[in-house]
Design a protein around this motif. Structure first.
Motif, PDB file in Angstrom:
ATOM      1  N   ASN A 163       0.853  -1.198   0.000  1.00 33.53           N
ATOM      2  CA  ASN A 163       0.000   0.000   0.000  1.00 33.53           C
ATOM      3  C   ASN A 163       0.886   1.245   0.000  1.00 33.53           C
ATOM      4  OD1 ASN A 163      -2.206  -1.593   0.024  1.00 33.53           O
ATOM      5  ND2 ASN A 163      -3.018  -0.923   1.995  1.00 33.53           N
ATOM      6  N   GLN A 164       2.005   1.177  -0.709  1.00 35.84           N
ATOM      7  CA  GLN A 164       2.917   2.313  -0.830  1.00 35.84           C
ATOM      8  C   GLN A 164       3.042   2.632  -2.321  1.00 35.84           C
ATOM      9  OE1 GLN A 164       6.557   1.889   1.869  1.00 35.84           O
ATOM     10  NE2 GLN A 164       6.236  -0.241   1.308  1.00 35.84           N
ATOM     11  N   THR A 165       3.819   3.672  -2.641  1.00 38.76           N
ATOM     12  CA  THR A 165       4.017   3.980  -4.061  1.00 38.76           C
ATOM     13  C   THR A 165       4.899   2.900  -4.694  1.00 38.76           C
ATOM     14  OG1 THR A 165       6.045   5.237  -3.695  1.00 38.76           O
ATOM     15  CG2 THR A 165       3.960   6.480  -3.591  1.00 38.76           C
ATOM     16  N   ILE A 166       4.848   2.833  -6.024  1.00 37.69           N
ATOM     17  CA  ILE A 166       5.665   1.861  -6.763  1.00 37.69           C
ATOM     18  C   ILE A 166       7.144   2.018  -6.398  1.00 37.69           C
ATOM     19  CG2 ILE A 166       6.491   1.323  -9.113  1.00 37.69           C
ATOM     20  CD1 ILE A 166       3.604   1.900 -10.088  1.00 37.69           C
ATOM     21  N   GLU A 167       7.587   3.275  -6.274  1.00 35.26           N
ATOM     22  CA  GLU A 167       9.007   3.539  -5.966  1.00 35.26           C
ATOM     23  C   GLU A 167       9.356   3.069  -4.561  1.00 35.26           C
ATOM     24  OE1 GLU A 167       6.888   5.886  -7.164  1.00 35.26           O
ATOM     25  OE2 GLU A 167       7.625   5.795  -9.231  1.00 35.26           O
ATOM     26  N   GLU A 168       8.456   3.352  -3.603  1.00 33.14           N
ATOM     27  CA  GLU A 168       8.725   2.931  -2.220  1.00 33.14           C
ATOM     28  C   GLU A 168       8.786   1.406  -2.112  1.00 33.14           C
ATOM     29  OE1 GLU A 168       6.667   6.648   0.260  1.00 33.14           O
ATOM     30  OE2 GLU A 168       5.430   4.978  -0.440  1.00 33.14           O
ATOM     31  N   ILE A 169       7.883   0.754  -2.813  1.00 31.09           N
ATOM     32  CA  ILE A 169       7.867  -0.714  -2.788  1.00 31.09           C
ATOM     33  C   ILE A 169       9.178  -1.246  -3.381  1.00 31.09           C
ATOM     34  CG2 ILE A 169       6.710  -2.792  -3.673  1.00 31.09           C
ATOM     35  CD1 ILE A 169       4.106  -1.110  -3.773  1.00 31.09           C
ATOM     36  N   PHE A 170       9.558  -0.667  -4.526  1.00 34.44           N
ATOM     37  CA  PHE A 170      10.771  -1.154  -5.182  1.00 34.44           C
ATOM     38  C   PHE A 170      12.016  -0.925  -4.327  1.00 34.44           C
ATOM     39  CE2 PHE A 170      14.255  -0.743  -8.396  1.00 34.44           C
ATOM     40  CZ  PHE A 170      14.353  -2.107  -8.651  1.00 34.44           C
ATOM     41  N   ASP A 171      12.055   0.213  -3.602  1.00 35.76           N
ATOM     42  CA  ASP A 171      13.202   0.479  -2.707  1.00 35.76           C
ATOM     43  C   ASP A 171      13.375  -0.649  -1.699  1.00 35.76           C
ATOM     44  OD1 ASP A 171      14.125   2.732  -3.816  1.00 35.76           O
ATOM     45  OD2 ASP A 171      13.180   4.113  -2.385  1.00 35.76           O
ATOM     46  N   GLU A 172      12.258  -1.121  -1.148  1.00 35.56           N
ATOM     47  CA  GLU A 172      12.330  -2.218  -0.169  1.00 35.56           C
ATOM     48  C   GLU A 172      12.836  -3.499  -0.831  1.00 35.56           C
ATOM     49  OE1 GLU A 172       9.174  -3.295   2.494  1.00 35.56           O
ATOM     50  OE2 GLU A 172       8.605  -1.205   2.801  1.00 35.56           O
ATOM     51  N   VAL A 173      12.280  -3.771  -2.011  1.00 34.11           N
ATOM     52  CA  VAL A 173      12.654  -4.992  -2.731  1.00 34.11           C
ATOM     53  C   VAL A 173      14.151  -4.957  -3.066  1.00 34.11           C
ATOM     54  CG1 VAL A 173      12.321  -6.267  -4.890  1.00 34.11           C
ATOM     55  CG2 VAL A 173      10.344  -5.364  -3.665  1.00 34.11           C
ATOM     56  N   LYS A 174      14.597  -3.785  -3.540  1.00 35.72           N
ATOM     57  CA  LYS A 174      15.992  -3.632  -3.989  1.00 35.72           C
ATOM     58  C   LYS A 174      16.978  -3.933  -2.858  1.00 35.72           C
ATOM     59  CE  LYS A 174      17.367   0.398  -5.398  1.00 35.72           C
ATOM     60  NZ  LYS A 174      17.330   1.647  -6.163  1.00 35.72           N
ATOM     61  N   LYS A 175      16.619  -3.538  -1.635  1.00 36.17           N
ATOM     62  CA  LYS A 175      17.521  -3.800  -0.498  1.00 36.17           C
ATOM     63  C   LYS A 175      17.770  -5.301  -0.347  1.00 36.17           C
ATOM     64  CE  LYS A 175      16.524   0.265   2.235  1.00 36.17           C
ATOM     65  NZ  LYS A 175      15.212   0.711   2.681  1.00 36.17           N
ATOM     66  N   TYR A 176      16.698  -6.074  -0.445  1.00 34.91           N
ATOM     67  CA  TYR A 176      16.855  -7.534  -0.330  1.00 34.91           C
ATOM     68  C   TYR A 176      17.644  -8.098  -1.513  1.00 34.91           C
ATOM     69  CZ  TYR A 176      13.408  -7.766   3.445  1.00 34.91           C
ATOM     70  OH  TYR A 176      12.731  -7.626   4.638  1.00 34.91           O
ATOM     71  N   ILE A 177      17.374  -7.549  -2.702  1.00 35.20           N
ATOM     72  CA  ILE A 177      18.072  -8.044  -3.901  1.00 35.20           C
ATOM     73  C   ILE A 177      19.573  -7.779  -3.758  1.00 35.20           C
ATOM     74  CG2 ILE A 177      18.383  -7.687  -6.407  1.00 35.20           C
ATOM     75  CD1 ILE A 177      15.757  -8.979  -6.049  1.00 35.20           C
ATOM     76  N   ASP A 178      19.926  -6.568  -3.317  1.00 29.03           N
ATOM     77  CA  ASP A 178      21.343  -6.231  -3.163  1.00 29.03           C
ATOM     78  C   ASP A 178      22.023  -7.152  -2.151  1.00 29.03           C
ATOM     79  OD1 ASP A 178      21.263  -4.239  -5.042  1.00 29.03           O
ATOM     80  OD2 ASP A 178      20.832  -2.645  -3.607  1.00 29.03           O
ATOM     81  N   GLU A 179      21.259  -7.510  -1.117  1.00 24.01           N
ATOM     82  CA  GLU A 179      21.822  -8.411  -0.084  1.00 24.01           C
ATOM     83  C   GLU A 179      22.128  -9.792  -0.642  1.00 24.01           C
ATOM     84  OE1 GLU A 179      19.307  -8.922   3.389  1.00 24.01           O
ATOM     85  OE2 GLU A 179      19.446  -6.759   3.782  1.00 24.01           O
ATOM     86  N   ILE A 180      21.254 -10.270  -1.493  1.00 21.04           N
ATOM     87  CA  ILE A 180      21.366 -11.669  -1.940  1.00 21.04           C
ATOM     88  C   ILE A 180      22.361 -11.836  -3.102  1.00 21.04           C
ATOM     89  CG2 ILE A 180      19.446 -11.743  -3.593  1.00 21.04           C
ATOM     90  CD1 ILE A 180      18.657 -14.413  -2.461  1.00 21.04           C
TER      91      ILE A 180
END
Ligand code: TYD
Length: 205
Positions: free
Chosen positions: A187-204
């Protein structure tokens, strides 16, 4: 990484209208910009045979038995895992998959009412025990999701709000007991959602 495979396997989950398709495309572009080899695929329908199964599963008109539905999703998964997912992972590619094992647990298990242990067993057979390295669960309330879907609905999307609430709660229950699944507030903006996703992607990576 599990099973000594070379590539990565990332899955995207959530109720219909949760916005996962937008996010999978953003992740794909992000990984490509970093020169990773990715393949974007989906269930149902990610294999040759699967295209026909998708047509039946989402657009068959008339009665579809719940058990028939369950087994067709599993048949789709078996063919897809064997002919697309494992092959690409073994080549060292990053496989991004729109829906996988957790969809069956949420939809056919929690929403249709099949025993979760039986579904786990069937998933195990269809995937040869192979699991995603990480799974994103895009969680949003069913009213917002229904608005995103609009008026053109497939067979599953036509189910009532109670069904979709069961799917949502099923996913959340599943995530509680599974560290692989990362719940993203959608329930956030597309950019906010992607920021969260990107953090996990960078970690993995
Ligand atoms: P999806 O491709 O997300 O639909 P769309 O193309 O409209 O975005 O998913 C297809 C539908 O299939 C979706 O309603 C969820 C359902 N589904 C199950 O019920 N069980 C499963 O195991 C899978 C993979 C999907």
């Amino acid at each position: 990484m599990q099973n000594n495979k070379k590539g990565l396997f990332i899955t995207f989950e959530g109720i219909d209208g949760c916005g996962k398709t937008t996010q999978i495309n953003l992740v794909n572009n992000y990984l490509k910009s970093k020169n990773f080899n990715t393949i974007l695929t989906l269930e149902p329908g990610g294999s040759d045979i699967g295209k026909n199964l998708r047509q039946i599963l989402l657009h068959h008109e008339g009665f579809v038995d719940d058990m028939c539905e369950l087994l067709l999703y599993l048949a789709d998964r078996a063919q897809h895992t064997a002919s697309v997912i494992l092959e690409n992972i073994n080549k060292g590619n990053i496989v991004l998959c729109d829906r996988y094992i957790d969809s069956t647990v949420a939809y056919q298990g929690y929403a249709r009412g099949f025993d979760i242990e039986k579904i786990n067993f069937l998933n195990e057979i269809a995937t040869k025990g192979y699991k995603p390295d990480i799974t994103f669960l895009f969680d949003t309330d069913t009213d917002t999701a229904q608005k995103r879907i609009g008026n053109v609905k497939d067979r599953l999307e036509k189910e009532n709000i109670n069904f979709h609430n069961k799917v949502r709660n099923g996913y959340l229950e599943l995530a509680k007991n599974n560290k692989r699944i990362k719940v993203i507030n959608s329930n956030q903006t597309i950019e906010e959602i992607f920021d969260e996703v990107k953090k996990y992607i960078d970690e993995i990576l």
